[in-house]
Design an enzyme around this catalytic site. Structure first.
Site, PDB file in Angstrom:
ATOM      1  N   HIS A   1       1.740 -14.019  64.353  1.00  0.00           N
ATOM      2  CA  HIS A   1       1.875 -13.572  62.960  1.00  0.00           C
ATOM      3  C   HIS A   1       0.818 -12.494  62.736  1.00  0.00           C
ATOM      4  CE1 HIS A   1       2.345 -13.422  58.676  1.00  0.00           C
ATOM      5  NE2 HIS A   1       1.080 -13.769  58.503  1.00  0.00           N
TER       6      HIS A   1
ATOM      7  N   ASN B   1      -4.723 -17.188  57.872  1.00  0.00           N
ATOM      8  CA  ASN B   1      -4.766 -16.275  59.020  1.00  0.00           C
ATOM      9  C   ASN B   1      -6.142 -16.185  59.683  1.00  0.00           C
ATOM     10  OD1 ASN B   1      -2.060 -15.404  59.079  1.00  0.00           O
ATOM     11  ND2 ASN B   1      -2.435 -14.224  57.212  1.00  0.00           N
TER      12      ASN B   1
ATOM     13  N   ALA C   1      -6.382 -23.771  44.854  1.00  0.00           N
ATOM     14  CA  ALA C   1      -6.517 -22.991  43.617  1.00  0.00           C
ATOM     15  C   ALA C   1      -6.386 -21.495  43.866  1.00  0.00           C
ATOM     16  CB  ALA C   1      -7.853 -23.291  42.938  1.00  0.00           C
TER      17      ALA C   1
END
Length: 330
Positions: free
Chosen positions: A188, A132, A14
């Protein structure tokens, strides 16, 4: 006519990325027009009403390929029988939070997710980590899913690659499709190395086509590394639609053989390629050939590239050592 079905778990479903993602999965953009989709959507208990709203909207789209929706705060239920686990949700870094704090908080989350995948997912499950710090979150999840082959765990640098390709195309004044073999090496994070030396524009070295090494080394590299922060500054919140698009693209790379002369960036478990410590989740140039994912070999670095490569490698080593010291790895 459909000929197969895939069950997909999406965590943080969501949230902004989840909201931008699930409709595109349900429409067939991730797995193609011949694959039916079941969605197992996971959220925290307080977000379940919002998640039910997402499910209502999915119903209202009447996607022919969408055959089932499960909304739950139960991690085990979310991972039950899934063929793909898209681990999107994570705790973002807040002001005053050290990176070790972030690793510890998310480490606990991804430990549990790895265990649930191990115990409840389908035997052929594949895991794509977006939340992350995604490389090390992926490492933690993989470490706690011992029964799942480690080569089925991936973390996303697709968005970084797409950002880099766009910057090169704009600078060179060419179509985005002209830019190929744009590799993101490493983590990343802001240490990632977008390797313009090995990238191609219409089959020719990107550095040769652009012919502005100062721009490439300074402006290009920093723009790609800092693009996420720039989006937050401009938009007031982090990349969502572009991240969702990158998830679609990244998974599509993993389920479709790579065209000749092309490659894509993907974080995967190192087997020692390019001198990267075995077991680290590191972004490499990859190709999928006859259903098998392979790292592109024999790319070369100059001194600038080697320095950038080592910087991102050392950051990933540091993250691994931190989570190991926190007891999150064996």
């Amino acid at each position: 006519m459909t000929n197969n079905r895939v069950r997909v778990a999406v965590t943080g479903a969501a949230g902004q990325i989840g909201y931008a993602l699930v409709f595109r999965i349900a429409s067939g953009q991730m797995f193609g027009p011949n694959t039916e989709v079941e969605l197992n959507l996971l959220e925290l208990e307080p977000a379940l009403p919002s998640l039910e709203g997402v499910a209502m909207e999915l119903d209202d789209c009447a996607f022919p390929l969408l055959k089932r929706i499960v909304c739950t705060a139960d991690l085990n239920k979310a991972m039950d029988g899934v063929n793909w686990a898209l681990l999107v949700g994570s705790v973002p870094r807040k002001q005053g939070m050290e990176r070790s704090d972030l690793l510890q908080i998310n480490g606990g989350i991804f430990t549990k997710q790895g265990q649930a995948i191990n115990d409840y997912a389908s035997d052929d499950v594949r895991v794509f980590v977006v939340g992350n710090p995604c490389n090390t979150n992926c490492l933690i999840a993989m470490n706690h899913a011992k029964d799942v082959p480690s080569d089925r765990f991936y973390a996303m640098t697709t968005l970084d690659e797409l950002r880099a390709r766009t910057q090169l195309a704009k600078k060179a004044g060419v179509d985005i499709t002209a830019v190929t073999q744009m590799t993101i090496w490493g983590n990343h994070s802001a240490t990632q190395y977008p390797d313009f030396y090995n990238a191609k524009i219409n089959g020719t070295s990107a550095a040769q086509v652009i012919n502005d090494e100062t721009w490439l080394k300074e402006t290009f590299v920093s723009t790609v590394q800092q693009r996420g922060a720039a989006v937050i500054k401009a938009r007031g919140s982090s990349s969502a639609a572009s991240a969702a698009n990158a998830i679609i693209t990244g998974v599509n790379h993993l389920v479709t053989d790579t065209p000749a002369g092309e490659s894509f960036s993907m974080c995967r478990r190192s087997k020692g390629e390019y001198g990267v410590d075995e077991g680290l989740i590191f972004s490499f140039p990859c190709r999928r050939e006859h259903g098998e994912l392979k790292v592109v070999e024999n790319l070369e670095f100059n001194d600038f590239g080697r320095e950038r490569f080592n910087t991102t490698l050392n950051e990933l080593r540091s993250e691994r050592d931190t989570v190991k010291s926190l007891g999150l790895l064996d």
